[in-house]
Design an enzyme around this catalytic site. Structure first.
Site, mmCIF file in Angstrom:
data_model
loop_
_atom_site.group_PDB
_atom_site.id
_atom_site.type_symbol
_atom_site.label_atom_id
_atom_site.label_comp_id
_atom_site.label_asym_id
_atom_site.label_seq_id
_atom_site.Cartn_x
_atom_site.Cartn_y
_atom_site.Cartn_z
ATOM 1 N N PRO A 2 0.872 -1.340 0.078
ATOM 2 C CA PRO A 2 -0.013 -0.044 0.046
ATOM 3 C C PRO A 2 0.767 1.325 -0.093
ATOM 4 O O PRO A 2 1.629 1.466 1.028
ATOM 5 C CB PRO A 2 -0.716 -0.098 1.346
ATOM 6 C CG PRO A 2 -0.627 -1.502 1.973
ATOM 7 C CD PRO A 2 0.808 -1.813 1.285
ATOM 8 N N GLU A 3 0.752 2.005 -1.122
ATOM 9 C CA GLU A 3 1.433 3.254 -1.066
ATOM 10 C C GLU A 3 0.273 4.142 -1.325
ATOM 11 O O GLU A 3 -0.868 4.003 -1.054
ATOM 12 C CB GLU A 3 2.211 3.341 -2.175
ATOM 13 C CG GLU A 3 3.333 2.227 -2.389
ATOM 14 C CD GLU A 3 4.165 2.092 -3.640
ATOM 15 O OE1 GLU A 3 4.647 3.210 -4.231
ATOM 16 O OE2 GLU A 3 4.705 0.968 -3.793
ATOM 17 N N LYS A 58 1.515 7.706 3.348
ATOM 18 C CA LYS A 58 0.796 6.409 3.552
ATOM 19 C C LYS A 58 0.279 6.295 4.774
ATOM 20 O O LYS A 58 0.022 5.123 5.271
ATOM 21 C CB LYS A 58 2.031 5.214 3.529
ATOM 22 C CG LYS A 58 2.895 5.416 2.019
ATOM 23 C CD LYS A 58 3.920 4.529 1.993
ATOM 24 C CE LYS A 58 5.163 4.928 0.832
ATOM 25 N NZ LYS A 58 6.191 4.181 1.013
ATOM 26 N N HIS A 92 -4.929 -14.355 9.857
ATOM 27 C CA HIS A 92 -4.320 -13.233 9.461
ATOM 28 C C HIS A 92 -5.065 -11.865 10.048
ATOM 29 O O HIS A 92 -4.775 -10.739 9.785
ATOM 30 C CB HIS A 92 -3.971 -13.003 7.995
ATOM 31 C CG HIS A 92 -3.121 -14.053 7.831
ATOM 32 N ND1 HIS A 92 -1.828 -14.523 8.425
ATOM 33 C CD2 HIS A 92 -3.241 -15.097 6.515
ATOM 34 C CE1 HIS A 92 -1.336 -15.315 7.743
ATOM 35 N NE2 HIS A 92 -1.901 -16.014 6.695
ATOM 36 N N ARG A 112 1.925 -10.248 7.106
ATOM 37 C CA ARG A 112 3.256 -10.187 7.836
ATOM 38 C C ARG A 112 3.385 -9.298 8.983
ATOM 39 O O ARG A 112 4.403 -9.335 9.822
ATOM 40 C CB ARG A 112 4.369 -9.685 6.695
ATOM 41 C CG ARG A 112 4.511 -10.561 5.622
ATOM 42 C CD ARG A 112 5.293 -10.073 4.558
ATOM 43 N NE ARG A 112 6.606 -9.902 5.032
ATOM 44 C CZ ARG A 112 7.492 -9.258 3.888
ATOM 45 N NH1 ARG A 112 7.134 -9.072 2.890
ATOM 46 N NH2 ARG A 112 8.888 -9.168 4.376
ATOM 47 N N ARG A 262 16.564 -2.092 -2.798
ATOM 48 C CA ARG A 262 15.121 -2.609 -3.380
ATOM 49 C C ARG A 262 15.313 -2.821 -4.763
ATOM 50 O O ARG A 262 16.300 -2.552 -5.603
ATOM 51 C CB ARG A 262 14.222 -1.200 -3.507
ATOM 52 C CG ARG A 262 13.981 -0.291 -2.167
ATOM 53 C CD ARG A 262 13.438 -1.024 -0.959
ATOM 54 N NE ARG A 262 13.876 -0.313 0.298
ATOM 55 C CZ ARG A 262 13.036 0.778 0.545
ATOM 56 N NH1 ARG A 262 12.040 0.979 0.018
ATOM 57 N NH2 ARG A 262 13.370 1.428 1.619
#
Length: 273
Positions: A2-3, A58, A92, A112, A262
């Site tokens: 998510p950006e 964000k 989750h 995560r 990255r």
DNA sequence: CTGTTTACCTGGGGGC
DNA sequence: TGCCCCCAGGTAAACA
């Protein structure tokens, strides 16, 4: 991941669904998701209404009518969406917010577990942004500020655009998408950028982000919007995860390398240093 | 002080 | 089929 466009899509959806609904109950099966103690978080939310929702970079801000604000950051795999209260939570799902006499609940899923919730005083949002060294939001940043922030440090362009203190909201996907559209090398040093190039790069940043918002974000892996639905901007990617595919502009095969720690996708012909 | 590396987590994919 | 290892990347914290 998510950006800015993904967070904006979630925020827009939540505005339609949860504003002025009374929170009756909050439960969590992984309390580390909340920065402070979960019991105080739970107490502060109970009986309150979410009066407004906003976003910077964000980060999203859900303000309550008791002058407290819930800050949410989805990090890598966070999902914040509305689902029927009858829907059983899976392994989750780490947080559930229930509303009075409502058939739907707001849930937080995160494979995560990197995402975080935090409760602060609403009048301290600006202080919070300063503490986090967050720069201006990518959709509203002024050219002069962008120019200044880029020139302050002589960084590799890829690292500079990912740096949230320079410009807030871009992540790995949209940085690669902006650079290929601008035919700029990710390795170019920021102080070698001509002012005119900074100007066109900023308009491309805003253009790409707005297009992605119209497509409801990029769902390359886990991202879903406030209704649990995938976005569609992944169909318009020209660089991110396109290695081995022909470049949109020249047909040369897209390459992948590691820059600023990255994965960086670029066209070796269009984006020469 | 600043730039770099590591920790936080889990699932997916490659190699064997 | 399954095990091991590496990789994905946003941010904080540790490190040099």
């Amino acid at each position: 991941m998510p950006e800015l466009p993904e967070v904006e899509t979630v925020v827009r959806g939540l505005k339609k669904e949860v504003i002025n609904k009374k929170i009756t109950r909050v439960t969590s099966s992984y309390q580390k998701i909340v920065k402070q103690s979960f019991s105080s978080f739970k107490k502060a939310l109970a009986g309150q209404k979410i009066s407004s929702i906003s976003r910077h970079g964000k980060y999203s801000f859900l303000s309550l009518n008791n002058k407290k604000t819930i800050i949410v950051h989805l990090r890598m795999t966070g999902q914040l969406f509305i689902t029927p209260t009858t829907q059983k939570k899976d392994k989750h799902t780490h947080l559930e917010i229930f509303f009075g006499s409502n058939k739907h609940k707001l849930i937080y899923r995160d494979i995560r577990k990197f995402g975080r919730f935090e409760l602060i005083d609403t009048d301290k949002i600006n202080t919070y942004l300063k503490e986090k060294k967050l720069g201006p939001d990518a959709l509203t940043i002024k050219l002069n500020d962008f120019q200044d922030n880029l020139q302050k440090k002589n960084l590799i362009l890829k690292a500079a655009l990912l740096d949230q203190s320079v410009i807030a909201g871009l992540g790995n996907i949209y940085v690669d998408e902006v650079l290929i559209r601008e035919k700029l090398s990710p390795l170019k040093m920021t102080q070698t950028l001509k002012p005119l190039k900074v100007k066109t790069m900023l308009s491309t940043i805003k253009k790409v982000l707005k297009e992605a918002i119209l497509k409801k974000g990029t769902s390359y892996s886990d991202y879903v919007n406030s209704y649990g639905e995938k976005g569609k901007f992944q169909l318009h990617l020209r660089a991110y995860q396109q290695h081995g595919q022909p470049c949109y502009h020249c047909g040369t095969l897209i390459n992948k390398m590691k820059t600023a720690g990255r994965g960086t996708h670029y066209c070796p012909k269009c984006q020469k240093l």
